[in-house]
Design an enzyme around this catalytic site. Structure first.
Site, PDB file in Angstrom:
ATOM      1  N   SER A   1      17.875  51.386  47.176  1.00  0.00           N
ATOM      2  CA  SER A   1      18.175  51.842  48.517  1.00  0.00           C
ATOM      3  C   SER A   1      17.798  53.306  48.778  1.00  0.00           C
ATOM      4  O   SER A   1      17.967  53.798  49.897  1.00  0.00           O
ATOM      5  CB  SER A   1      19.669  51.657  48.797  1.00  0.00           C
ATOM      6  OG  SER A   1      20.463  52.414  47.889  1.00  0.00           O
TER       7      SER A   1
ATOM      8  N   LYS B   1      20.570  61.661  50.889  1.00  0.00           N
ATOM      9  CA  LYS B   1      20.539  60.241  51.266  1.00  0.00           C
ATOM     10  C   LYS B   1      21.596  59.960  52.330  1.00  0.00           C
ATOM     11  O   LYS B   1      22.702  60.518  52.289  1.00  0.00           O
ATOM     12  CB  LYS B   1      20.772  59.401  50.002  1.00  0.00           C
ATOM     13  CG  LYS B   1      20.553  57.906  50.153  1.00  0.00           C
ATOM     14  CD  LYS B   1      20.712  57.232  48.795  1.00  0.00           C
ATOM     15  CE  LYS B   1      20.642  55.729  48.887  1.00  0.00           C
ATOM     16  NZ  LYS B   1      20.820  55.081  47.563  1.00  0.00           N
TER      17      LYS B   1
ATOM     18  N   SER C   1      19.471  51.899  42.494  1.00  0.00           N
ATOM     19  CA  SER C   1      18.921  52.467  43.730  1.00  0.00           C
ATOM     20  C   SER C   1      18.280  53.833  43.568  1.00  0.00           C
ATOM     21  O   SER C   1      17.594  54.295  44.483  1.00  0.00           O
ATOM     22  CB  SER C   1      20.022  52.554  44.791  1.00  0.00           C
ATOM     23  OG  SER C   1      20.382  51.270  45.227  1.00  0.00           O
TER      24      SER C   1
END
Length: 461
Positions: A157, A82, A181
């Site tokens: 996210s 990520k 997330s």
């Protein structure tokens, strides 16, 4: 396994193929890179690809497997990171123009541990700016799309991460969960996602911790076994296998009067029935309001964190080149007082005591991972859930309390919606019960199977 392309295999299946000599890490990487080239332009999951670095790592791994010196299950397995987790020598933007050209010199601790275990790092996955929104879009790279329906968001996210894993761009992704997330996007994409207990996965050499220790690093994958394998590496210790014994499970269908999509409610209720059928003692708790004080103060955490980042850490203040939504968050954060923040901490102390009492009655909690199904790309959140108007976090009511209290949470795929879109549910346990969650998840997966990968337009077979 033999009739599946290499990009569709799990990490465990790839390791079996490497050990048997039926495939090599180089071949697996070639397949995944070809898959990336075919689907990423439609999905925008990976925003920085390290093709050359991945090829070098795959070749080194192939040599180890050939010599019988493999470093473990993830040696040679391609995976993504990520874009809010730092990777040495590879652009790490946090989805913001403030870091558009930032190339760190050091790996964050979990990344370093994955490299040391032989994992092949493909690149970085898309995030919302500063990872403080529940949808994956930013001014640098644009929106990420859900592989199950590219007109819809995968949430956030970790939206880029789940889009990559679900579509075949690596079987695993290293992610963060600061308020849900990992768990919510995993639910939107039919994947397994673990938010570990606070402190289980150490972090050094990372971006500023604007969510304090509420945010943790964890894995997203296509099966529980892969998620467990990554956790063992990034936690730095061999996890003891918890026996899948009968548990006392509290089934919490909703939080107070907060609405839940009817398809999600039905799917999670079916999961509760399935656990009861596996021999667990499942008790339904209605009119559940224990988390309402935590949800009420959640904005103080993110808003003050963003304001601190722009004002104190970056020194950019109101001149920061950020998106309007982030600028508005920072402005609200500047309005919070020290008394507000201290009051938040006292609220969390009281909530922690209440959950301690709850976990004296139950081993685990079962609830939805998200209150809404994915919504159209371009919208920051669904405005209506089950006929009721909701605010920006109406879809996210089920997740932030676990971050605030340091509890582990595991999202698993449940029965899908009638249109085929995935629906996930989550299990929450007391601090330190990660192995218990994974054992229960593995037993559920074995009994009821996982969830298929999406078929994208143009896929063959």
């Amino acid at each position: 396994m033999n009739d599946q392309p290499l990009w569709a295999l799990t990490a465990g299946q790839l390791a079996q193929a490497f050990a048997a000599g039926s495939a090599t890490p180089v071949q697996a990487l070639e397949a995944v890179l070809a898959r990336h080239d075919a689907v990423n332009p439609r999905l925008n999951a990976v925003v920085t690809l390290d093709r050359a670095g991945a090829q070098v790592a795959a070749q080194a791994s192939a040599g180890r497997w050939a010599r019988g010196e493999a470093l473990g299950l993830l040696d040679g397995v391609p995976l993504t990171i990520k874009d809010n987790i730092l990777t040495a020598g590879l652009r790490s933007t946090w989805g913001s123009a403030c870091y558009a050209d930032f190339v760190p010199e050091l790996d964050e601790t979990p990344v370093a541990r994955l490299r040391a275990a032989g994992a092949v790092i493909l690149g970085k996955t898309n995030v919302p700016e500063f990872t403080v929104q529940g949808v994956t879009d930013n001014a640098l790279f644009g929106p990420t799309r859900n592989p199950w329906n590219p007109g819809l968001t995968p949430g956030g996210s970790s939206g880029g991460a789940v889009a990559a894993v679900a579509s075949g761009i690596g079987p695993l992704a290293l992610c963060t969960d600061g308020g849900g997330s990992i768990r919510r996007p995993a639910a939107h994409a039919g994947l397994v996602g673990l938010k570990p207990s606070r402190g289980l996965v150490p972090r050094r050499h990372g971006f500023p911790a604007i969510l304090d220790n509420f945010e943790v690093v964890g894995p997203i994958g296509r099966c529980v076994g892969d998620v467990r394998a990554m956790l063992r590496i990034i936690a730095g210790a061999e996890a003891a296998a918890a026996p899948p014994t009968a548990k006392r499970i509290a089934f919490i269908p909703r939080f107070g009067e907060a609405p839940v999509d009817p398809a999600i409610a039905a799917s999670v209720a079916e999961a509760a029935e399935r656990f009861a059928g596996l021999g667990h003692a499942v008790e339904r708790l209605d009119d559940y309001t224990l988390v309402e004080p935590v949800n009420a103060i959640w904005s103080i955490v993110s808003e003050t964190g963003v304001a601190w980042l722009l004002d104190a850490h970056l020194g950019l203040g109101r001149d920061a080149p950020v998106q309007p939504g982030i600028a508005a968050m920072a402005e609200r954060g500047r309005g919070h007082s020290a008394s507000d923040y201290l009051g938040m901490l006292r609220t969390l102390e009281a909530a922690g005591e209440a959950f301690d009492a709850l976990f004296s009655r139950f081993d685990l909690l079962l609830m939805p991972a998200t209150a809404a199904q994915p919504w159209p790309v371009g919208q920051t959140h669904p405005d209506v859930i089950d006929g009721q108007l909701v605010g920006p976090r109406g879809h996210a009511v089920f997740t932030a309390f676990a971050n605030a209290l340091g509890l582990p949470g595991l999202t698993l795929p449940g029965k899908p919606d009638r249109d085929g879109m995935p629906i996930g549910f989550q299990l929450i346990g007391p601090q330190g019960s990660d192995d218990r969650l994974l054992a229960l998840g593995a037993a559920y997966e074995q009994a009821f199977g996982g969830f298929p990968m999406p078929v994208l337009s143009g896929d063959e077979g």
